[in-house]
Design a protein around this motif. Sequence first.
Motif, short mmCIF file in Angstrom:
data_model
loop_
_atom_site.label_atom_id
_atom_site.label_comp_id
_atom_site.label_asym_id
_atom_site.label_seq_id
_atom_site.Cartn_x
_atom_site.Cartn_y
_atom_site.Cartn_z
N LEU A 195 0.98 -27.21 -33.42
CA LEU A 195 0.11 -26.73 -34.49
C LEU A 195 -0.74 -27.84 -35.08
CD1 LEU A 195 2.45 -24.19 -36.31
CD2 LEU A 195 0.49 -23.70 -34.85
N SER A 196 -0.22 -29.05 -35.10
CA SER A 196 -1.01 -30.19 -35.59
C SER A 196 -2.22 -30.42 -34.71
CB SER A 196 -0.16 -31.46 -35.63
OG SER A 196 0.86 -31.36 -36.58
N LEU A 212 6.82 -27.24 -32.05
CA LEU A 212 5.85 -26.36 -32.70
C LEU A 212 5.00 -27.12 -33.70
CD1 LEU A 212 8.04 -23.18 -33.24
CD2 LEU A 212 6.14 -23.47 -31.67
N TRP A 213 5.58 -28.07 -34.41
CA TRP A 213 4.84 -28.86 -35.38
C TRP A 213 3.74 -29.67 -34.70
CZ3 TRP A 213 5.50 -34.39 -36.24
CH2 TRP A 213 4.74 -34.85 -37.30
N VAL A 216 0.53 -26.96 -42.07
CA VAL A 216 1.03 -27.10 -40.69
C VAL A 216 2.56 -27.07 -40.68
CG1 VAL A 216 1.22 -28.69 -38.75
CG2 VAL A 216 -1.00 -28.25 -39.77
N ILE A 217 3.20 -27.75 -41.61
CA ILE A 217 4.66 -27.75 -41.67
C ILE A 217 5.18 -26.36 -42.02
CG2 ILE A 217 6.64 -28.61 -43.00
CD1 ILE A 217 5.23 -31.33 -43.06
N LEU A 239 7.04 -20.20 -37.63
CA LEU A 239 7.12 -19.91 -36.20
C LEU A 239 8.50 -20.20 -35.63
CD1 LEU A 239 3.67 -21.03 -34.77
CD2 LEU A 239 4.60 -18.73 -34.97
N THR A 240 9.15 -21.26 -36.13
CA THR A 240 10.52 -21.54 -35.70
C THR A 240 11.46 -20.42 -36.12
OG1 THR A 240 10.09 -23.91 -35.90
CG2 THR A 240 12.39 -23.24 -35.78
N TRP A 263 13.12 -27.05 -31.34
CA TRP A 263 11.80 -26.44 -31.26
C TRP A 263 10.90 -26.72 -32.45
CZ3 TRP A 263 8.90 -24.55 -27.56
CH2 TRP A 263 9.51 -24.28 -26.35
N PHE A 264 11.46 -27.09 -33.61
CA PHE A 264 10.61 -27.36 -34.77
C PHE A 264 9.61 -28.48 -34.50
CE2 PHE A 264 9.71 -29.77 -38.62
CZ PHE A 264 8.96 -28.81 -39.30
N SER A 273 4.85 -24.20 -39.02
CA SER A 273 5.85 -24.59 -38.03
C SER A 273 7.22 -24.00 -38.37
CB SER A 273 5.95 -26.10 -37.94
OG SER A 273 4.73 -26.66 -37.57
#
Length: 83
Positions: free
Chosen positions: A35-36, A31-32, A57-58, A64-65, A27-28, A61
């Motif tokens: 979000l990017s 999500l990255w 952003v990282i 959120l992960t 999932w990382f 991410s």
Amino acid sequence: MKPEVKDGCTRKQLMKTGLQIVFAIAWFPILWLFLSVTLGKLFALFIGIVWLEHSLVIGLSLLLTFFAFRYLVLLSEKIFGDK
């Protein structure tokens, strides 16, 4: 040689831990990328420093992960009734 896991409880705990690690790894990047695409342009407008935009952003991410991982653990405790 394969390590043998004889205890059923140990095997269950190994599967729970393994699935959680696979969940986080899978999932990382999703999500990255999300979000990017959504926040990247917004950060570019207001910040203007590329390395800072990517760092934010990282970081978001990862955050959120982590929250998704915590939600998965809480959900599994509700479903299976144990930790």
